[in-house]
Design a protein around this motif. Structure first.
Motif, PDB file in Angstrom:
ATOM      1  N   UNK A 196       0.657  -0.884  -0.459  1.00  0.00           N
ATOM      2  CA  UNK A 196      -0.305   0.571   0.201  1.00  0.00           C
ATOM      3  C   UNK A 196       1.240   0.872  -0.262  1.00  0.00           C
ATOM      4  N   UNK A 197       1.131   1.919  -1.230  1.00  0.00           N
ATOM      5  CA  UNK A 197       2.442   2.702  -1.458  1.00  0.00           C
ATOM      6  C   UNK A 197       1.230   3.827  -0.515  1.00  0.00           C
ATOM      7  N   UNK A 198       2.129   4.049   0.355  1.00  0.00           N
ATOM      8  CA  UNK A 198       1.354   5.674   1.034  1.00  0.00           C
ATOM      9  C   UNK A 198       1.743   7.093   0.792  1.00  0.00           C
ATOM     10  N   UNK A 199       1.757   7.544   1.983  1.00  0.00           N
ATOM     11  CA  UNK A 199       2.167   9.313   0.795  1.00  0.00           C
ATOM     12  C   UNK A 199       1.625  10.208   2.253  1.00  0.00           C
ATOM     13  N   UNK A 200       2.408  11.129   2.538  1.00  0.00           N
ATOM     14  CA  UNK A 200       1.768  12.275   3.373  1.00  0.00           C
ATOM     15  C   UNK A 200       2.097  13.853   2.871  1.00  0.00           C
ATOM     16  N   UNK A 201       1.112  14.749   2.264  1.00  0.00           N
ATOM     17  CA  UNK A 201       1.632  16.240   2.528  1.00  0.00           C
ATOM     18  C   UNK A 201       1.296  17.339   3.304  1.00  0.00           C
ATOM     19  N   UNK A 202       0.276  16.957   4.395  1.00  0.00           N
ATOM     20  CA  UNK A 202       0.146  17.406   5.552  1.00  0.00           C
ATOM     21  C   UNK A 202       1.114  17.630   6.936  1.00  0.00           C
ATOM     22  N   UNK A 203       2.137  18.530   6.832  1.00  0.00           N
ATOM     23  CA  UNK A 203       2.898  18.740   7.935  1.00  0.00           C
ATOM     24  C   UNK A 203       2.785  19.201   8.743  1.00  0.00           C
ATOM     25  N   UNK A 204       3.406  20.012  10.004  1.00  0.00           N
ATOM     26  CA  UNK A 204       3.065  20.756  10.944  1.00  0.00           C
ATOM     27  C   UNK A 204       2.729  22.220  10.153  1.00  0.00           C
ATOM     28  N   UNK A 242       0.800  23.263   8.124  1.00  0.00           N
ATOM     29  CA  UNK A 242      -0.391  22.736   7.904  1.00  0.00           C
ATOM     30  C   UNK A 242      -1.006  22.339   9.023  1.00  0.00           C
ATOM     31  N   UNK A 243      -0.755  22.263  10.016  1.00  0.00           N
ATOM     32  CA  UNK A 243      -1.622  21.839  10.809  1.00  0.00           C
ATOM     33  C   UNK A 243      -1.500  20.046  11.252  1.00  0.00           C
ATOM     34  N   UNK A 244      -1.119  19.692  11.058  1.00  0.00           N
ATOM     35  CA  UNK A 244      -0.779  17.619  10.677  1.00  0.00           C
ATOM     36  C   UNK A 244       0.553  17.583  11.849  1.00  0.00           C
ATOM     37  N   UNK A 245       0.477  16.192  11.741  1.00  0.00           N
ATOM     38  CA  UNK A 245       1.480  16.700  12.785  1.00  0.00           C
ATOM     39  C   UNK A 245       2.906  15.550  12.404  1.00  0.00           C
ATOM     40  N   UNK A 246       3.075  15.175  11.507  1.00  0.00           N
ATOM     41  CA  UNK A 246       4.473  15.287  10.869  1.00  0.00           C
ATOM     42  C   UNK A 246       5.160  16.474  10.260  1.00  0.00           C
ATOM     43  N   UNK A 247       7.004  16.410  11.100  1.00  0.00           N
ATOM     44  CA  UNK A 247       7.490  17.411  10.729  1.00  0.00           C
ATOM     45  C   UNK A 247       7.676  17.656   9.277  1.00  0.00           C
ATOM     46  N   UNK A 248       7.816  19.397   8.991  1.00  0.00           N
ATOM     47  CA  UNK A 248       8.031  19.409   7.665  1.00  0.00           C
ATOM     48  C   UNK A 248       8.631  18.442   6.332  1.00  0.00           C
ATOM     49  N   UNK A 249       9.769  18.008   7.362  1.00  0.00           N
ATOM     50  CA  UNK A 249      11.030  18.157   6.248  1.00  0.00           C
ATOM     51  C   UNK A 249      10.196  16.259   6.181  1.00  0.00           C
ATOM     52  N   UNK A 250       9.100  15.575   6.393  1.00  0.00           N
ATOM     53  CA  UNK A 250       9.037  14.123   5.916  1.00  0.00           C
ATOM     54  C   UNK A 250       8.084  13.827   5.950  1.00  0.00           C
ATOM     55  N   UNK A 251       7.237  14.946   4.344  1.00  0.00           N
ATOM     56  CA  UNK A 251       5.817  15.018   3.936  1.00  0.00           C
ATOM     57  C   UNK A 251       7.217  15.064   2.457  1.00  0.00           C
ATOM     58  N   UNK A 252       6.349  14.225   1.501  1.00  0.00           N
ATOM     59  CA  UNK A 252       5.919  14.758  -0.004  1.00  0.00           C
ATOM     60  C   UNK A 252       5.191  16.307  -0.388  1.00  0.00           C
ATOM     61  N   UNK A 253       5.395  16.179  -1.233  1.00  0.00           N
ATOM     62  CA  UNK A 253       4.139  17.256  -1.869  1.00  0.00           C
ATOM     63  C   UNK A 253       2.919  16.409  -2.666  1.00  0.00           C
TER      64      UNK A 253
END
Length: 459
Positions: free
Chosen positions: A157-165, A167-178
């Motif tokens: 299941x190829x996951x992804x994240x684009x909402x970082x801290x 943007x009000x998300x939980x992952x650090x800014x350097x941990x997400x993709x566009x």
């Protein structure tokens, strides 16, 4: 293996987990090539040709191989951390470390996760990988390579994240993709690795991580991408009370309504956890045949709550079992989830009527295959289905006084796996993996865990 070569398994109890829950107190299974050719009561038919091997399975229960419907392999190298945290605090504590993984770490972690599952009866596995730090290498390829070497049937299941801290998300800014990068990489992974044929050993699903780590656009466009490519969709849903509050504050609706508004309900979708579901949520899942990956140990570890599995099953929701990541289920084994699903659900409102042993076994086999869209191929023992099956040894002290073999398997101590077959090929013998070196994997995962800890400590 040529299609006309046969393996005969005899003198065993058999739980087929077919539509009628057919069982044989003493029976046989004939494997021809990668399929189950025949099975039934008594001894195998006389006159079978090209029999390469006969297995006397006296004292064993044969079941379909277990199907794992939710996992995060990379977490193998961060086990035993943040052990007294709820989900949100646990994520905040571990994301900074996870954001520093690389291809070598992910490969070793996948090897460890797969080894624990396979030696415990899993024949169909999946991994929801959603952390892709820039410059970390070919993480999807590393995971798929580990699954291929272990010998299990596999869905990435190829996951992804684009909402970082920011943007009000939980992952650090350097941990997400566009948004654009995540969609493009996901499409490339599907095109390179997904096999839609009957009996495929590798498939790929589109799997943005969760409402609190992905944008609405990524969810909506991810669903459109999956349906254009003809693959399944996976994400986390309704795991905690905090998630429900998050969705209501940010989107003005609960998780299920939010998912439906973005195209994320349907028979090609399955979601992990689904702990906090009201009657209308369950009805929506039943109406759309959206599947659920029930992860009882992880839900308990993170104090998330008790999913309403009996109510889901009664409504017709497809439900399978999941290990979840080994940073929230350190054992990393699915066969223990059979027992935990039964016991934890009996703590809920249905009490002793919540689940029985055969329902628990169905969750871990046919239910999981249904959730992954593979029930026509695996998940039950039937002529013509893929030869994915397990021989559980039940004649030792641990189970000696339990007369019913299915009860022994689910209620009793973890049963040793004498043999496990995937696609007609044996991958486990006497609870040891046949095609990879468990001791080397243990050393590698320990080294990579220490390496990750050093890198994370340096910031």
């Amino acid at each position: 293996m040529a299609a006309d070569r046969r393996i005969v398994i005899e003198n065993c109890s058999i739980a087929t987990v077919d539509a009628h829950d057919t069982e044989y107190p003493s029976g046989y299974v004939v494997i021809a090539g990668n399929r189950i050719e025949s099975l039934g009561a008594g001894r195998a038919p006389d006159g079978l040709e090209n029999v390469d091997r006969r297995i006397d399975a006296t004292g064993h229960l044969v079941t379909p191989g277990l199907v794992n419907t939710h996992h995060h392999y990379y977490q193998w190298i961060t086990r035993g951390l943040a052990t007294d945290h709820n989900l949100f605090n646990w994520l905040v504590a571990l994301y900074p470390t996870w954001a520093r993984i690389d291809e070598h770490m992910v490969y070793a972690a996948a090897q460890g996760s797969l080894a624990m599952m396979a030696r415990g009866g899993v024949t169909t596995a999946m991994d929801h990988h959603y952390v892709f730090p820039a410059g970390s290498g070919d993480l999807s390829g590393a995971i798929i390579r580990a699954a291929r070497e272990t010998g299990v049937r596999f869905t990435l299941a190829r996951g992804s994240m684009d909402r970082s801290e920011k943007d009000g998300g939980l992952p650090p800014d350097f941990a997400v993709e566009t948004l654009e990068g995540a969609l493009a990489a996901t499409e490339a992974t599907v095109k390179e690795h997904h096999d839609s044929s009957f009996g495929a050993m590798t498939q790929v699903a589109v799997a943005p991580c969760s409402p609190f780590s992905v944008s609405t656009e990524l969810l909506r466009e991810g669903a459109e991408l999956a349906r254009r490519l003809g693959v399944r969709l996976h994400t986390h849903g309704s795991e905690t009370v905090e998630e429900e509050q998050f969705c209501k504050e940010l989107f003005g609706m609960g998780p299920t309504d939010y998912f439906e508004s973005t195209g994320w309900l349907g028979e090609d979708v399955w979601m992990a956890h689904c702990v906090h579901m009201n009657d209308s949520d369950i009805a929506a899942f039943a109406r759309t045949k959206t599947g659920v990956a029930h992860c009882p140990s992880s839900n308990a570890r993170l104090a998330a709550g008790i999913a309403r599995v009996p109510d889901m099953l009664a409504a017709g929701v497809p439900v399978g079992l999941g290990v979840d990541g080994t940073a929230s289920n350190e054992s990393g084994e699915l066969h223990t989830e059979l027992r935990n699903a039964l016991l934890i659900n009996r703590l809920g409102v249905h009490r002793e009527a919540a689940l029985n042993a055969r329902q628990a076994l169905r969750l871990g086999t046919h239910g999981g295959a249904q959730v992954l869209g593979r029930a026509a191929e695996t998940g039950s023992l039937e002529a013509g289905k893929l030869a994915d099956l397990v021989l559980w040894k039940l004649d030792t002290l641990a189970h000696a006084s339990i007369a019913d073999p299915v009860t022994a398997l689910v209620f009793g101590a973890a049963a040793p796996v004498t043999a496990s077959f995937v696609n007609g090929r044996q991958i486990v013998e006497d609870s040891r993996l046949l095609h990879v070196d468990e001791d080397a994997i243990a050393r590698s995962t320990r080294e990579q865990a220490q390496r990750l800890a050093r890198i994370a400590a340096q910031g």
